[in-house]
Design an enzyme around this catalytic site. Structure first.
Site, mmCIF file in Angstrom:
data_model
loop_
_atom_site.group_PDB
_atom_site.id
_atom_site.type_symbol
_atom_site.label_atom_id
_atom_site.label_comp_id
_atom_site.label_asym_id
_atom_site.label_seq_id
_atom_site.Cartn_x
_atom_site.Cartn_y
_atom_site.Cartn_z
ATOM 1 N N LYS A 295 -7.576 2.485 1.256
ATOM 2 C CA LYS A 295 -8.757 1.607 1.223
ATOM 3 C C LYS A 295 -8.417 0.267 0.572
ATOM 4 C CE LYS A 295 -10.398 2.077 -3.296
ATOM 5 N NZ LYS A 295 -10.921 1.022 -4.204
ATOM 6 N N LYS B 120 -3.652 -5.625 -9.074
ATOM 7 C CA LYS B 120 -3.709 -4.225 -8.641
ATOM 8 C C LYS B 120 -3.548 -4.092 -7.130
ATOM 9 C CE LYS B 120 -4.337 0.182 -8.440
ATOM 10 N NZ LYS B 120 -5.556 0.862 -8.832
ATOM 11 N N CYS C 31 -6.910 5.439 -3.025
ATOM 12 C CA CYS C 31 -6.564 4.080 -3.461
ATOM 13 C C CYS C 31 -5.805 3.294 -2.395
ATOM 14 C CB CYS C 31 -5.753 4.137 -4.749
ATOM 15 S SG CYS C 31 -6.718 4.657 -6.189
ATOM 16 N N ASN D 121 -0.462 -2.234 -5.045
ATOM 17 C CA ASN D 121 -0.680 -1.187 -4.047
ATOM 18 C C ASN D 121 -0.187 -1.613 -2.671
ATOM 19 O OD1 ASN D 121 -1.680 0.620 -5.856
ATOM 20 N ND2 ASN D 121 -3.807 0.483 -5.199
ATOM 21 N N LEU E 250 10.959 5.321 -1.488
ATOM 22 C CA LEU E 250 11.735 5.283 -0.255
ATOM 23 C C LEU E 250 11.963 6.691 0.291
ATOM 24 C CD1 LEU E 250 14.462 2.521 -0.785
ATOM 25 C CD2 LEU E 250 12.417 2.423 0.647
#
Length: 436
Positions: free
Chosen positions: A267, A208, A264, A212, A254
């Protein structure tokens, strides 16, 4: 099989409703009694398209209930999904794991037999191994609880779809029985040929945050290129179209603009950077630091362009369209739009904000700003209009909608989605981010 969901915030409430939709009896565990009362009445304490209808339907059917009792949850469930928050530490970049650790310690004594605890919260790599030891330390006599990690990949605005029809599932397990249990839980999803990656605990934890981090890097890359375009007279939209045709690169993420925000990406990349530093992975630490810096600079760049257009910020009236960090959400955590509004206000501008869903949340964070109930009210007598969250309502605006409403016909498109030619043909001064 019966399912509990520990923590009923954004992730947990969505997952609980999704599990009920998949046919399970679900008990949501939440320590906030007011939130339990609200959810038990079929109401969701935040905005997410289609979620309240789904949750309310299953509360009414009896398949979905909520409680504040860890003892009740432990006695009820066979599988316990851990969905509590992992916010940024108050005085550092790392993730605050107090809610995760507290939830594991609280539920462990009440787990029955070989109940499976499944982590969905986004945590630094190595956390699951520590939680497994905590489960063993605090378990009841005779119990043999297991732990797996099943990271979430929800997109705000699409959370219901991403729960019921995800683009992939990841199972981090330590033994075959945990994989078998997860395959049973997600049997309906897997029956639709959803890709499933089965791996170990640390890899599942890293999936995850790595996803991100990559998305954040892609956004910051195109935003850095946008500044190069501004310096040279090039057009970042055309450039993104051209490089996006390369299958190795792709067009998604893009779109140059004012950068990313929310609860999300910011951090998570900071926690990733912090954990990489702890592990001595210096190049990753440097990369994430620069991605974050580029992103935050985009907010400064909006302020610079606004000052150029106005000449003088003090006393100028500025209309800000958008407060949420993205459309189809009322989430203002680390919102670029709200940060820009606050900065301009501190510089002396008279700032009016309108967001279709996020005004109330924004007012809690920036109570000194003025919040209006419509686009026209926010734009009345404005010297500059800022388009900062790409709600459909804003994207469909035409110059004629605001003619006679604003004081000066100037607009800055911070999301690069408005029709520049139409606004300029309407007599407006139009600026955008990295476009001609």
């Amino acid at each position: 099989m019966r399912v509990t969901v520990i923590g009923c915030g954004y992730l947990g409430a969505t997952h609980a409703a999704g599990m009920a939709e998949l046919g399970y009896e679900v008990l949501g565990l939440e320590v906030d009694p007011a939130k339990v009362d609200q959810l038990s009445a079929g109401r969701v304490p935040f905005y997410e398209p289609d979620l309240e209808e789904l949750l309310s339907r299953h509360v009414t059917s009896g398949n979905l209930r909520f409680t504040t009792s860890f003892e009740e949850a432990g006695a009820f469930g066979d599988v316990h999904f851990l969905c509590v928050g992992t916010p940024q530490q108050a005085h550092g970049l790392g993730a605050d794991l107090s809610q995760v650790e507290g939830a594991v310690v609280a539920i462990a004594p009440y787990l029955r037999g070989d109940a499976l605890v499944v982590g969905k919260s986004t945590v630094p790599v190595g956390t699951a191994e520590r939680l497994l030891a905590m489960l063993d330390e605090h378990k009841a006599e005779g119990a043999t609880p297991r732990l797996a990690w099943n990271p979430e990949f929800l997109r705000e605005g699409f959370a219901v779809k991403d729960t019921l029809a995800p683009d992939r599932l990841v199972f981090g397990v330590t033994e075959p029985s945990a994989e078998a249990t997860l395959r049973e839980v997600y049997a309906k999803v897997l029956a639709d040929d959803t890709p499933c990656v089965v791996t170990d605990l640390p890899t599942a934890e890293l999936v995850k945050v790595s996803a991100n981090a990559f998305l954040a890097t892609k956004i910051s890359f195109i935003n850095a290129i946008a500044e190069m375009c501004e310096a040279t007279g090039a057009d970042v939209w055309d450039l993104a179209e051209a490089i996006g045709h390369d299958a190795r690169i792709g067009r998604k993420f893009l779109n140059a603009g004012i950068g990313f925000g929310g609860g999300c990406l910011p951090k998570d990349i900071r926690a990733f950077q912090h954990r990489a530093g702890e592990l001595g992975v210096d190049h990753l630490t440097s990369l994430m630091r620069e991605v974050d810096a580029i992103n935050l600079h985009r907010r400064e760049r909006v302020g610079q362009i606004a000052a150029e257009m106005l000449g003088e910020l003090s006393g100028a009236r500025v209309a800000v369209l958008g407060a949420a960090f993205k459309p189809d959400s009322d989430d203002v955590r680390d919102s670029p739009a709200l940060a820009v509004a606050g900065t301009l206000h501190l510089a002396g501008a008279d700032v009016s904000v309108y967001d279709p869903k996020a005004n109330a949340n924004a007012a809690k964070r920036f109570p000194t700003l003025t919040y209006e109930d419509s686009v026209l009210d926010a734009c009345r007598d404005a010297d500059l209009v800022l388009h900062l969250t790409e709600w459909p309502e804003f994207r469909s605006l035409t110059p004629g909608d605001l003619d006679g409403v604003v004081r000066r016909k100037q607009i800055l498109d911070g999301r690069n989605l408005l029709d520049a030619d139409a606004w300029r043909d309407g007599g407006w001064t139009f600026r955008s981010m990295g476009r001609r």
